[in-house]
Design an enzyme around this catalytic site. Structure first.
Site, PDB file in Angstrom:
ATOM      1  N   TYR A 176       0.827  -1.211   0.000  1.00  0.00           N
ATOM      2  CA  TYR A 176       0.000   0.000   0.000  1.00  0.00           C
ATOM      3  C   TYR A 176       0.861   1.261   0.000  1.00  0.00           C
ATOM      4  O   TYR A 176       0.753   2.089  -0.892  1.00  0.00           O
ATOM      5  CB  TYR A 176      -0.919  -0.017   1.224  1.00  0.00           C
ATOM      6  CG  TYR A 176      -1.901   1.126   1.276  1.00  0.00           C
ATOM      7  CD1 TYR A 176      -3.011   1.151   0.449  1.00  0.00           C
ATOM      8  CD2 TYR A 176      -1.724   2.183   2.168  1.00  0.00           C
ATOM      9  CE1 TYR A 176      -3.927   2.197   0.503  1.00  0.00           C
ATOM     10  CE2 TYR A 176      -2.630   3.228   2.234  1.00  0.00           C
ATOM     11  CZ  TYR A 176      -3.735   3.230   1.398  1.00  0.00           C
ATOM     12  OH  TYR A 176      -4.627   4.263   1.455  1.00  0.00           O
ATOM     13  N   GLU A 178       4.265   1.735  -0.355  1.00  0.00           N
ATOM     14  CA  GLU A 178       5.192   1.837  -1.488  1.00  0.00           C
ATOM     15  C   GLU A 178       4.405   1.911  -2.802  1.00  0.00           C
ATOM     16  O   GLU A 178       4.814   2.573  -3.743  1.00  0.00           O
ATOM     17  CB  GLU A 178       6.164   0.651  -1.522  1.00  0.00           C
ATOM     18  CG  GLU A 178       7.188   0.638  -0.390  1.00  0.00           C
ATOM     19  CD  GLU A 178       8.292   1.695  -0.526  1.00  0.00           C
ATOM     20  OE1 GLU A 178       8.095   2.741  -1.168  1.00  0.00           O
ATOM     21  OE2 GLU A 178       9.373   1.458   0.040  1.00  0.00           O
ATOM     22  N   ASN A 205      -6.139   9.980   7.701  1.00  0.00           N
ATOM     23  CA  ASN A 205      -7.277   9.181   8.191  1.00  0.00           C
ATOM     24  C   ASN A 205      -8.616   9.919   8.127  1.00  0.00           C
ATOM     25  O   ASN A 205      -8.815  10.910   8.831  1.00  0.00           O
ATOM     26  CB  ASN A 205      -7.034   8.750   9.638  1.00  0.00           C
ATOM     27  CG  ASN A 205      -5.820   7.867   9.757  1.00  0.00           C
ATOM     28  OD1 ASN A 205      -4.701   8.300   9.473  1.00  0.00           O
ATOM     29  ND2 ASN A 205      -6.011   6.637  10.168  1.00  0.00           N
ATOM     30  N   SER A 220     -14.289   3.087  12.645  1.00  0.00           N
ATOM     31  CA  SER A 220     -15.433   2.204  12.386  1.00  0.00           C
ATOM     32  C   SER A 220     -15.456   1.057  13.396  1.00  0.00           C
ATOM     33  O   SER A 220     -16.525   0.679  13.885  1.00  0.00           O
ATOM     34  CB  SER A 220     -15.423   1.702  10.941  1.00  0.00           C
ATOM     35  OG  SER A 220     -14.137   1.298  10.564  1.00  0.00           O
TER      36      SER A 220
HETATM   37  N1  LIG Z   1     -10.168   6.737   4.083  1.00  0.00           N
HETATM   38  C1  LIG Z   1      -8.948   7.103   4.405  1.00  0.00           C
HETATM   39  O1  LIG Z   1      -8.674   7.372   5.575  1.00  0.00           O
HETATM   40  C2  LIG Z   1      -7.880   7.261   3.372  1.00  0.00           C
HETATM   41  C3  LIG Z   1      -6.650   7.787   3.767  1.00  0.00           C
HETATM   42  C4  LIG Z   1      -5.647   7.926   2.820  1.00  0.00           C
HETATM   43  C5  LIG Z   1      -5.893   7.626   1.491  1.00  0.00           C
HETATM   44  N2  LIG Z   1      -7.097   7.132   1.128  1.00  0.00           N
HETATM   45  C6  LIG Z   1      -7.303   6.792  -0.280  1.00  0.00           C
HETATM   46  O2  LIG Z   1      -8.582   7.211  -0.728  1.00  0.00           O
HETATM   47  C7  LIG Z   1      -9.117   6.262  -1.640  1.00  0.00           C
HETATM   48  C8  LIG Z   1     -10.496   5.822  -1.188  1.00  0.00           C
HETATM   49  O3  LIG Z   1     -10.419   5.268   0.112  1.00  0.00           O
HETATM   50  P1  LIG Z   1     -11.707   4.796   0.894  1.00  0.00           P
HETATM   51  O4  LIG Z   1     -11.450   5.004   2.323  1.00  0.00           O
HETATM   52  O5  LIG Z   1     -12.922   5.364   0.277  1.00  0.00           O
HETATM   53  O6  LIG Z   1     -11.645   3.218   0.646  1.00  0.00           O
HETATM   54  P2  LIG Z   1     -12.724   2.184   0.126  1.00  0.00           P
HETATM   55  O7  LIG Z   1     -12.095   0.838   0.287  1.00  0.00           O
HETATM   56  O8  LIG Z   1     -14.045   2.433   0.756  1.00  0.00           O
HETATM   57  O9  LIG Z   1     -12.848   2.547  -1.415  1.00  0.00           O
HETATM   58  C9  LIG Z   1     -12.005   2.060  -2.413  1.00  0.00           C
HETATM   59  C10 LIG Z   1     -12.843   1.705  -3.635  1.00  0.00           C
HETATM   60  O10 LIG Z   1     -11.972   1.251  -4.680  1.00  0.00           O
HETATM   61  C11 LIG Z   1     -12.522   0.052  -5.241  1.00  0.00           C
HETATM   62  N3  LIG Z   1     -11.418  -0.722  -5.814  1.00  0.00           N
HETATM   63  C12 LIG Z   1     -10.405  -1.324  -5.157  1.00  0.00           C
HETATM   64  N4  LIG Z   1      -9.572  -1.912  -6.034  1.00  0.00           N
HETATM   65  C13 LIG Z   1     -10.076  -1.668  -7.276  1.00  0.00           C
HETATM   66  C14 LIG Z   1      -9.670  -2.032  -8.587  1.00  0.00           C
HETATM   67  N5  LIG Z   1      -8.571  -2.777  -8.805  1.00  0.00           N
HETATM   68  N6  LIG Z   1     -10.423  -1.622  -9.635  1.00  0.00           N
HETATM   69  C15 LIG Z   1     -11.549  -0.887  -9.418  1.00  0.00           C
HETATM   70  N7  LIG Z   1     -11.980  -0.529  -8.210  1.00  0.00           N
HETATM   71  C16 LIG Z   1     -11.250  -0.910  -7.142  1.00  0.00           C
HETATM   72  C17 LIG Z   1     -13.214  -0.615  -4.069  1.00  0.00           C
HETATM   73  O11 LIG Z   1     -14.171  -1.592  -4.457  1.00  0.00           O
HETATM   74  C18 LIG Z   1     -13.830   0.572  -3.352  1.00  0.00           C
HETATM   75  O12 LIG Z   1     -15.096   0.887  -3.857  1.00  0.00           O
HETATM   76  C19 LIG Z   1      -8.091   5.140  -1.736  1.00  0.00           C
HETATM   77  O13 LIG Z   1      -7.277   5.381  -2.864  1.00  0.00           O
HETATM   78  C20 LIG Z   1      -7.278   5.290  -0.484  1.00  0.00           C
HETATM   79  O14 LIG Z   1      -5.969   4.811  -0.650  1.00  0.00           O
HETATM   80  C21 LIG Z   1      -8.091   6.936   2.033  1.00  0.00           C
HETATM   81  O1  LIG Z   2      -4.751   7.893   6.544  1.00  0.00           O
HETATM   82  C1  LIG Z   2      -3.951   7.239   5.913  1.00  0.00           C
HETATM   83  O2  LIG Z   2      -3.082   7.737   5.235  1.00  0.00           O
HETATM   84  C2  LIG Z   2      -4.055   5.733   5.948  1.00  0.00           C
HETATM   85  O3  LIG Z   2      -4.462   5.435   7.224  1.00  0.00           O
HETATM   86  C3  LIG Z   2      -5.084   4.292   7.534  1.00  0.00           C
HETATM   87  O4  LIG Z   2      -4.134   3.378   8.117  1.00  0.00           O
HETATM   88  P1  LIG Z   2      -4.076   3.416   9.695  1.00  0.00           P
HETATM   89  O5  LIG Z   2      -3.814   4.791  10.198  1.00  0.00           O
HETATM   90  O6  LIG Z   2      -3.159   2.372  10.164  1.00  0.00           O
HETATM   91  O7  LIG Z   2      -5.587   3.103  10.051  1.00  0.00           O
HETATM   92  P2  LIG Z   2      -6.325   2.189  11.076  1.00  0.00           P
HETATM   93  O8  LIG Z   2      -6.337   0.763  10.668  1.00  0.00           O
HETATM   94  O9  LIG Z   2      -7.627   2.852  11.296  1.00  0.00           O
HETATM   95  O10 LIG Z   2      -5.432   2.272  12.399  1.00  0.00           O
HETATM   96  C4  LIG Z   2      -5.223   3.481  13.096  1.00  0.00           C
HETATM   97  C5  LIG Z   2      -4.648   3.168  14.465  1.00  0.00           C
HETATM   98  O11 LIG Z   2      -5.666   2.561  15.232  1.00  0.00           O
HETATM   99  C6  LIG Z   2      -5.189   1.389  15.843  1.00  0.00           C
HETATM  100  N1  LIG Z   2      -6.349   0.470  15.947  1.00  0.00           N
HETATM  101  C7  LIG Z   2      -6.973  -0.027  14.848  1.00  0.00           C
HETATM  102  C8  LIG Z   2      -8.062  -0.834  14.965  1.00  0.00           C
HETATM  103  C9  LIG Z   2      -8.540  -1.170  16.242  1.00  0.00           C
HETATM  104  O12 LIG Z   2      -9.528  -1.931  16.441  1.00  0.00           O
HETATM  105  N2  LIG Z   2      -7.893  -0.675  17.318  1.00  0.00           N
HETATM  106  C10 LIG Z   2      -6.809   0.150  17.216  1.00  0.00           C
HETATM  107  O13 LIG Z   2      -6.274   0.592  18.236  1.00  0.00           O
HETATM  108  C11 LIG Z   2      -4.079   0.897  14.951  1.00  0.00           C
HETATM  109  O14 LIG Z   2      -3.127   0.147  15.688  1.00  0.00           O
HETATM  110  C12 LIG Z   2      -3.485   2.205  14.471  1.00  0.00           C
HETATM  111  O15 LIG Z   2      -2.515   2.656  15.350  1.00  0.00           O
HETATM  112  C13 LIG Z   2      -5.971   3.725   6.486  1.00  0.00           C
HETATM  113  O16 LIG Z   2      -6.154   2.394   6.656  1.00  0.00           O
HETATM  114  C14 LIG Z   2      -5.535   3.960   5.100  1.00  0.00           C
HETATM  115  O17 LIG Z   2      -6.653   3.890   4.302  1.00  0.00           O
HETATM  116  C15 LIG Z   2      -4.993   5.301   4.887  1.00  0.00           C
HETATM  117  O18 LIG Z   2      -4.344   5.397   3.657  1.00  0.00           O
END
Ligand SMILES: NC(=O)c1ccc[n+]([C@@H]2O[C@H](COP(=O)([O-])OP(=O)(O)OC[C@H]3O[C@@H](n4cnc5c(N)ncnc54)[C@H](O)[C@@H]3O)[C@@H](O)[C@H]2O)c1
Ligand SMILES: O=C(O)[C@H]1O[C@H](OP(=O)(O)OP(=O)(O)OC[C@H]2O[C@@H](n3ccc(=O)[nH]c3=O)[C@H](O)[C@@H]2O)[C@H](O)[C@@H](O)[C@@H]1O
Length: 346
Positions: A176, A178, A205, A220
């Protein structure tokens, strides 16, 4: 010759950008902006689609393979004359005539992106390459949703865009983080070599309604656990920090970046920083004061601290988040209660 400034460096393109579609300037056509949203059936993508569809001049096409997204998130638009939904995997080429591409497709929760890491890296690399190829062919502007994970386990705090990060290239999160770093590289190479108009958002986040209930991400998890009367699982040590942005603020930032003049990368996130223990205590207080908080094992390479420096977003986009964590959590609780069909106790 097009010139862009980013991270204090000049990125001089070798070719002028391709001509944008004539529709971009058409006055009387029913839609003068055709917008592709990859990953539009997901959490952030579906909120972005809602906002884009509010503008009657926009025609929106979503492509998604439904790995973590769902048609349910888009049900209000299915059948709408300005909306189209295509089941498609971005690792395969796509040919559609569009003016803008919001490229979000990629699983985002660690449990989903680690489930099939080879597929995750293919989605980030081949998927982004395919979308850049499309942008080049049709002259579209393309925005990549990169991540704060490009900073890895950051040694600089808060993180500015000029920080190059501290990333394990062979760890379980590398598919993810890299993957997104290569995606950013591809964006800049297409920009410099082919004059493509690019935008890069580094998202921190983000939380809000429509997150998958069993998504595995911390907000969540805690909300679902509090509603179900299950212990809140704080992963050790619990002092690790994150900064949580409400989804409406995120969508606003993404649209401003796309519409503005700056390539980025730009951090988009809420600088309010919380330890996971503080987050659990806040969820307990707001949602279920009876619930237990327990500690559980963590996963490898979990970043110890994360907080965006959003000076660039403020100065270049005039953007800053409006929704505080204590305001956003109850909005998400309402959505989770509806979907779980569990009402409040009193
Ligand atoms: N939510 C966050 O906190 C967060 C933080 C940093 C970056 N992002 C980036 O924002 C974007 C959306 O994140 P999100 O939280 O809505 O995640 P999400 O998992 O809800 O949405 C990702 C969507 O992409 C689709 N998808 C995955 N692989 C695919 C593929 N190969 N072809 C077509 N569709 C594909 C999934 O079905 C899904 O609908 C992602 O690129 C994620 O890396 C999210
Ligand atoms: O914002 C970002 O750039 C990235 O951050 C997240 O990765 P992460 O921060 O690790 O997200 P979580 O899985 O929500 O974890 C956040 C923190 O909560 C902790 N955690 C997670 C789940 C849980 O049940 N309890 C708990 O303490 C984890 O150890 C971690 O320290 C998202 O998963 C990615 O989509 C996103 O790209």
């Amino acid at each position: 010759m097009a010139k862009e400034v980013s991270n204090g460096e000049n990125h001089v393109t070798t070719k002028p950008p391709p001509e944008p579609s004539p529709l971009r300037n058409a006055k009387f056509f029913q839609a003068n902006m055709r917008i592709l949203v990859t990953g539009g059936a997901g959490f952030i993508g579906s909120h972005l689609v809602d906002r884009l569809m509010q503008n009657e001049k926009n025609e929106v096409i979503v492509v998604d393979n439904y790995f973590t997204g769902s048609k349910d998130n888009l049900k209000q638009w299915i059948g709408h004359p300005r909306f189209e939904l295509i089941r498609h995997d971005v690792t395969e080429p796509l040919l559609v005539e569009v003016d803008q591409i919001y490229h979000l497709a990629c699983p985002a929760s660690p449990i989903f992106y680690k489930y099939n890491p080879v597929k995750t890296i293919k989605t980030n690399v081949i998927g982004t390459l395919n979308m850049l190829g499309l942008a080049k062919r049709v002259g579209a502007r393309i925005l990549l949703t990169s991540t704060s994970e490009v900073y890895g386990d950051p040694l600089v705090h808060p993180q500015t865009e000029s920080y190059w990060g501290n990333v394990n290239p062979i760890g379980v999160r590398s598919c993810y983080d890299e993957g997104k770093r290569v995606a950013e590289t591809l964006m800049f190479d297409y920009h410099r070599q082919h004059g493509i108009e690019i935008r890069i958002a580094r998202i921190f986040n983000t939380y809000g309604p429509r997150m998958n209930i069993d998504d595995g991400r911390v907000v969540s998890n805690f909300i679902a656990q509090a509603i179900r009367d299950e212990p809140l699982t704080v992963q050790l040590p619990g002092t690790q920090t994150r900064s949580f942005c409400y989804v409406s603020d995120m969508v606003d930032g993404l649209i401003r970046l796309m519409e503005g003049e700056h390539t980025g990368p730009v951090n988009i996130g809420n600088p309010g920083e919380f330890t996971m223990i503080e987050l659990a205590e806040t969820v307990k207080e707001l949602i279920n004061p009876e619930v237990e908080i327990i500690t559980v094992e963590n996963t490898p390479d979990d970043p110890r601290q994360r907080k965006p420096d959003i000076t660039k977003a403020k100065e270049l986009l005039g953007w800053e988040p409006k929704v505080k964590l204590r305001e956003g959590l109850p909005l998400m609780e309402d959505d989770f209660r509806k979907r779980l069909e569990i009402s409040r106790k009193n």
